[in-house]
Scaffold this active site. Structure first.
Site, mmCIF file in Angstrom:
data_model
loop_
_atom_site.group_PDB
_atom_site.id
_atom_site.type_symbol
_atom_site.label_atom_id
_atom_site.label_comp_id
_atom_site.label_asym_id
_atom_site.label_seq_id
_atom_site.Cartn_x
_atom_site.Cartn_y
_atom_site.Cartn_z
ATOM 1 N N HIS A 103 45.800 35.631 29.633
ATOM 2 C CA HIS A 103 46.468 36.181 30.809
ATOM 3 C C HIS A 103 45.804 35.668 32.077
ATOM 4 O O HIS A 103 46.463 35.179 32.983
ATOM 5 C CB HIS A 103 46.418 37.697 30.787
ATOM 6 C CG HIS A 103 47.086 38.315 31.970
ATOM 7 N ND1 HIS A 103 46.403 39.024 32.914
ATOM 8 C CD2 HIS A 103 48.372 38.297 32.360
ATOM 9 C CE1 HIS A 103 47.246 39.436 33.844
ATOM 10 N NE2 HIS A 103 48.446 39.012 33.541
ATOM 11 N N HIS A 104 44.493 35.780 32.163
ATOM 12 C CA HIS A 104 43.774 35.181 33.285
ATOM 13 C C HIS A 104 42.316 35.024 32.910
ATOM 14 O O HIS A 104 41.832 35.628 31.947
ATOM 15 C CB HIS A 104 43.915 36.032 34.563
ATOM 16 C CG HIS A 104 43.019 37.239 34.611
ATOM 17 N ND1 HIS A 104 43.447 38.492 34.256
ATOM 18 C CD2 HIS A 104 41.726 37.381 34.979
ATOM 19 C CE1 HIS A 104 42.452 39.360 34.397
ATOM 20 N NE2 HIS A 104 41.408 38.711 34.834
ATOM 21 N N GLN A 168 34.836 35.394 32.379
ATOM 22 C CA GLN A 168 35.555 36.539 31.833
ATOM 23 C C GLN A 168 36.976 36.125 31.473
ATOM 24 O O GLN A 168 37.683 35.547 32.290
ATOM 25 C CB GLN A 168 35.607 37.684 32.848
ATOM 26 C CG GLN A 168 36.332 38.915 32.317
ATOM 27 C CD GLN A 168 36.664 39.898 33.425
ATOM 28 O OE1 GLN A 168 37.536 39.653 34.248
ATOM 29 N NE2 GLN A 168 35.949 41.018 33.454
ATOM 30 N N HIS A 170 40.683 37.445 30.079
ATOM 31 C CA HIS A 170 41.562 38.586 29.815
ATOM 32 C C HIS A 170 42.676 38.101 28.900
ATOM 33 O O HIS A 170 43.460 37.235 29.281
ATOM 34 C CB HIS A 170 42.131 39.128 31.130
ATOM 35 C CG HIS A 170 43.151 40.211 30.934
ATOM 36 N ND1 HIS A 170 44.035 40.589 31.934
ATOM 37 C CD2 HIS A 170 43.454 40.995 29.863
ATOM 38 C CE1 HIS A 170 44.807 41.554 31.490
ATOM 39 N NE2 HIS A 170 44.482 41.807 30.237
ATOM 40 N N HIS A 240 44.630 42.321 46.508
ATOM 41 C CA HIS A 240 44.498 43.086 45.260
ATOM 42 C C HIS A 240 44.757 44.566 45.505
ATOM 43 O O HIS A 240 44.156 45.190 46.369
ATOM 44 C CB HIS A 240 43.112 42.936 44.662
ATOM 45 C CG HIS A 240 42.946 43.777 43.410
ATOM 46 N ND1 HIS A 240 43.429 43.382 42.199
ATOM 47 C CD2 HIS A 240 42.420 45.013 43.221
ATOM 48 C CE1 HIS A 240 43.191 44.321 41.294
ATOM 49 N NE2 HIS A 240 42.582 45.328 41.894
ATOM 50 N N HIS A 242 46.522 48.059 42.795
ATOM 51 C CA HIS A 242 47.074 48.348 41.484
ATOM 52 C C HIS A 242 48.591 48.480 41.625
ATOM 53 O O HIS A 242 49.194 47.781 42.426
ATOM 54 C CB HIS A 242 46.418 49.595 40.899
ATOM 55 C CG HIS A 242 44.965 49.391 40.590
ATOM 56 N ND1 HIS A 242 44.141 50.394 40.141
ATOM 57 C CD2 HIS A 242 44.171 48.297 40.687
ATOM 58 C CE1 HIS A 242 42.912 49.929 39.955
ATOM 59 N NE2 HIS A 242 42.911 48.656 40.283
ATOM 60 N N MET A 312 43.414 50.476 44.606
ATOM 61 C CA MET A 312 42.463 49.637 45.332
ATOM 62 C C MET A 312 43.176 48.951 46.478
ATOM 63 O O MET A 312 44.378 48.686 46.398
ATOM 64 C CB MET A 312 41.824 48.597 44.413
ATOM 65 C CG MET A 312 40.750 49.159 43.512
ATOM 66 S SD MET A 312 39.818 47.850 42.694
ATOM 67 C CE MET A 312 38.291 48.706 42.381
#
Length: 889
Positions: A103-104, A168, A170, A240, A242, A312
């Site tokens: 996904h990323h 990282q 995802h 960014h 949610h 956020m």
């Protein structure tokens, strides 16, 4: 004697390899990473953790160690130590990831990772770093690439606080791993130890105390801080929130004037997008940001936090500063009441619509799942850019059955990716078609008797459906909407029509008055093209040959607004001179216009008509006839030009242009004929490109050179098993993001790109040459020069063995008619005198010809070319051409 020399050579190589471990600190990191990944045999070993092509430049590969995520929406991390013996600079990123499984991915810099394991679950409280993670890079689907300007780098290692990289990943739906394969996604960092003039950094603006009441339609979170440091130059931004966020905007405020840095919907891929303006932030300026939320559908107050139930409000600015005064990371956390925001531009309060399809994609991939954005910074970036060496080539055997066409004026694709052709049958636009008042003079001919709208199979070229008889006099533009209705223009009728997909020749909507040109909201004057917003259904009309405007209508045909050409510099505003073609950008909510006689492309916010950007290139030669758009690779604009009536020399050809960087990525034209007057262009979902030529009455299909080569090999009955090529760290000719100057921007001269065929050949030469040289060192070459005797002995033994084998009593020698010339003929191929390793290797099962075709002895210095290239992409303008009547088409 030969045996002794061979032993000596082997001993020298062993010693030389051992010495590398002492002299080169990167070698130790490489060995550490290889040991860490020991036992992972599911991943291709065509990548190297660290490669060092010269004393200054090297590449560092960071990959997941062959993992299989156990659950959907998993976050896994892997850590790699940064070379600490000296400071290094990251100057570019090359992602290696598949959209099917990933996904990323995010790359952090930190002083200590949260775990010393080979990889760990970092979606829990553990996180990627012990404290203070710093975002450096991100990759995600359907977003533009993060590219650093020339002479700009992220400073790591040495005396910085970044001693480790943490990657990282995802993962979305775990069902993608049902086949048992392991994931080795990652990123290659292009690095250098050579100090960079400018240092990249991140400025984070964050709200901490915002509360969103349940059911309240609009809640604003405002952040503002005075800037108290040396000059900085933003070149990218990221938003960014949610699920409740609608739009996030960031500005520089100076003397009461608000200058936009970036504005985006946080429900779109949350990547770093190119800054909206070239902005210089000075001491005393104010940086301000606003997040717009809605509490509709909520039953309780929503506060700022790290879980999916919280919200956020973050606005990130990626910038660079002079290395002498660089501050790599800065924060602004201030959401007190501020009268400053009474004057914020209205655009900051207007939500950016996101299509239901995009929302479904985002939710399906866990867009709402954020555990702690301050640590995780869930971000979405782009799939990798165009492959190196990408080039469009004509598909010479399309269509398989010849199409009976008149002047081809318009092209479109329907929801099934079928090609839709709009042509003029037996009518032709000539010098006597109109009088000086633009009134059509050939009405006595009657409407076109033939079917003017043809739905064609894009693979074979077979006509699937035909319509549009006895309706049109001089067809021009065509597009389709999400229901496959046709929207068309007729320059003789001065009208726009909506037709159903059922083939019935009866309009559903008619705009304009038949044969009556005009310039008010109910009349057109030779309208050229139509575009339809797939989300709202709004219709946009370019009008046209006489009027210089864009008109917006509702889906039912009600007039909404109109606008003309714009410029970021109001003093250099030049009106449209035949807005000839339109392209709607669904992922960006923009409308782009091919301003034909001004030789430029201008893009606007679709809802308001606000100017966004201009693309104007010398290579266009003064004219841009048509454009089309594909949302892949951060957005690609396909365009065709034409011969200018004002003496500017440029052969008609096609262009592939990066929306983000405004760089030309590829040039293309047919091989079996010449473009005479390419009039429209369209691109399908699989990347096939069709060009309609109004002068030759043809439609020409183009496909990528890689597909063309594979198709050619398959068609010839040869099976070639592709092997994955070793990763090479070669600068590509597909140029990076435009260079942003350290001082207030000024126009810079453009460097003319090389012709596509020469460029393609040059890239292949460099790729092969650099692959060969990558693993070799000066010590090995010096050693090899000392053993010519071994080579002579080996050749002698080989020749003796061959002679003995050929003349044994039980041997049989068969000479085939095609075998004259032997191995040399195979290597040379069909072209006399031309070395073609592609043909030789392709004739042996299991080998790929990719990278060997057109191999010659010519060399080039790609690194020097890339270093010398300058691409400050400020808008270019030219004085209006002398008054003359534009050629009709």
């Amino acid at each position: 004697m030969g045996v002794l020399i061979c032993y000596a050579v082997i001993l020298a190589l062993v010693c030389q390899s051992r010495s590398l471990a002492v002299r080169n600190p990167l070698y130790r990191i490489k060995r550490y990473q290889e040991n860490e990944r020991a036992g992972v045999n599911d991943c291709p070993r065509t990548w190297q953790p660290v490669t060092q092509p010269n004393a200054y430049n090297y590449s560092m590969d960071i990959r997941m160690p062959g993992v299989i995520p156990a659950v959907s929406e998993a976050y896994l991390c892997v850590a790699v130590q940064v070379p600490r013996e000296r400071e290094s600079y990251i100057v570019d990123f090359v992602p290696h990831a598949s959209m099917d499984t990933t996904h990323h991915m995010l790359l952090y810099g930190c002083s200590a990772p949260s775990s010393s394991d080979s990889y760990w679950d970092c979606g829990t409280e553990q996180g990627p770093c012990v404290h203070d993670p710093k975002i450096i890079y991100a990759w995600a689907r359907n977003a533009p690439p993060t590219r650093l300007p020339k002479d700009v780098g992220f400073k790591v290692g040495g005396d910085t606080t970044i001693t480790h990289f943490v990657l990282q990943m995802h993962y979305g739906d775990v069902s993608a791993f049902r086949d048992g394969h392991r994931d080795c996604s990652g990123v290659t960092l292009k690095m250098t130890s050579k100090p960079q003039p400018f240092i990249a950094g991140i400025y984070l603006m964050m709200s901490m105390n915002t509360k969103i009441p349940p059911g309240k339609k609009v809640t604003n979170a405002d952040i503002a801080c005075p800037y108290r440091s040396y000059p900085m130059y933003p070149f990218a931004f990221r938003t960014h929130t949610h699920r409740l966020g609608k739009v996030v905007s960031g500005y520089r405020v100076r003397d009461g004037k608000w200058t936009l840095i970036g504005r985006q919907s946080p429900q779109l891929p949350q990547a770093f997008y190119p800054a909206a303006n070239a902005v210089e932030v000075l001491y005393g300026d104010t940086l301000a940001a606003r997040c717009v939320f809605t509490g509709e559908g909520k039953t309780s107050v929503t506060t700022i936090g790290g879980t999916s139930e919280d919200e956020m409000c973050n606005f990130y600015i990626m910038y660079y500063m002079d290395s002498k005064h660089a501050v790599p990371y800065m924060n602004c956390i201030d959401d007190e009441e501020n009268d400053l925001f009474r004057n914020i531009p209205k655009e900051a309060n207007i939500p950016i619509p996101v299509s239901p399809e995009m929302m479904m994609v985002m939710q399906a991939h866990g867009h709402h799942t954020d555990f702690h954005d301050g640590a995780n910074l869930q971000q979405r970036e782009e799939e990798a850019g165009l492959d190196q060496g990408y080039h469009l080539e004509e598909m010479v055997d399309w269509p398989e059955v010849q199409l009976q066409l008149g002047q081809v004026s318009g092209l479109a694709v329907d929801s099934s990716d079928n090609l839709v052709i709009f042509h003029r049958g037996d009518h032709r636009w000539g010098v006597n078609s109109f009088d000086n008042q633009r009134i059509y003079q050939q009405r006595s001919l009657g409407p076109i008797q033939q079917s003017t709208i043809l739905v064609v199979d894009p693979v074979k070229g077979k006509v699937l459906k035909a319509s549009g008889r006895n309706m049109f006099y001089l067809p021009h533009g065509i597009t389709t909407d999400k229901s496959d209705n046709y929207w068309v223009t007729d320059v003789a009728l001065h009208q726009v029509f909506k037709l159903g997909p059922d083939g019935r020749d009866k309009p559903l909507v008619v705009l304009g008055q038949a044969f009556k040109p005009g310039d008010d909201k109910s009349h057109f004057c030779q309208p050229t093209d139509v575009a339809v917003d797939s989300l709202t259904g709004n219709v946009y009309v370019s009008d046209g040959y006489c009027n210089s405007r864009i008109l917006q209508f509702s889906p039912e045909g009600n007039y909404l607004r109109q606008w003309g050409a714009e410029s970021s510099d109001k003093r250099k505003r030049i009106p449209f001179k035949i807005p000839h073609s339109l392209a709607f950008l669904p992922d960006k909510r923009e409308l782009c216009v091919a301003d034909r006689e001004n030789g430029r492309i201008q893009c606007f916010l679709a809802e308001s008509g606000q100017f966004v950007k201009e693309i104007k290139k010398n290579e266009f030669g003064g004219e841009v006839f048509a454009i089309s758009y594909s949302p892949v690779h951060g957005g690609l604009i396909y365009a065709v030009n034409g011969e200018s009536a004002y003496g500017q020399s440029a052969l008609p050809q096609g262009f592939v242009i990066s929306y983000s960087t405004k760089e030309i990525l590829d040039y293309f034209s047919p091989d079996t004929q010449e473009f005479k007057m390419p009039h429209d262009i369209v691109v399908t979902k699989d990347g096939s490109v069709f060009v309609g030529d109004v002068a030759s009455d043809t439609v020409i299909k183009f496909i990528s050179a890689e597909k063309a080569e594979h198709r050619s090999v398959k068609k010839g009955g040869i099976e070639v098993q592709e092997i994955e090529e070793t990763e090479t760290f070669v600068q590509t000719h597909l140029k990076p993001l435009q260079e942003l100057p350290a001082q207030p921007p000024e126009a810079a001269p453009q460097k003319t790109p090389e012709p596509p065929r020469k460029l393609k050949e040059k890239q292949k030469i460099e790729s092969v040459a650099k692959q060969s040289a990558q693993g070799m060192s000066v010590a090995i070459i010096t050693t090899l020069l000392l053993i010519p005797l071994v080579l002579v002995i080996a050749i002698g033994v080989f020749l003796r063995w061959r002679k003995t084998r050929m003349y044994r009593d039980d041997s049989e020698v068969k000479l085939e008619p095609s075998s004259s010339g032997g191995l040399l003929e195979k290597i040379r191929g069909k072209a006399g005198g031309g070395l073609n390793l592609g043909n030789f290797f392709a004739s042996h099962r299991g080998y790929s010809r990719k990278g060997f075709d057109r191999l010659s002895t010519e060399g080039s210095d790609q690194e020097k070319d890339d270093e010398d290239a300058t691409d400050s992409e400020n808008e270019e303008y030219s004085a209006p051409p002398p008054a003359a009547s534009a050629s009709a088409s």
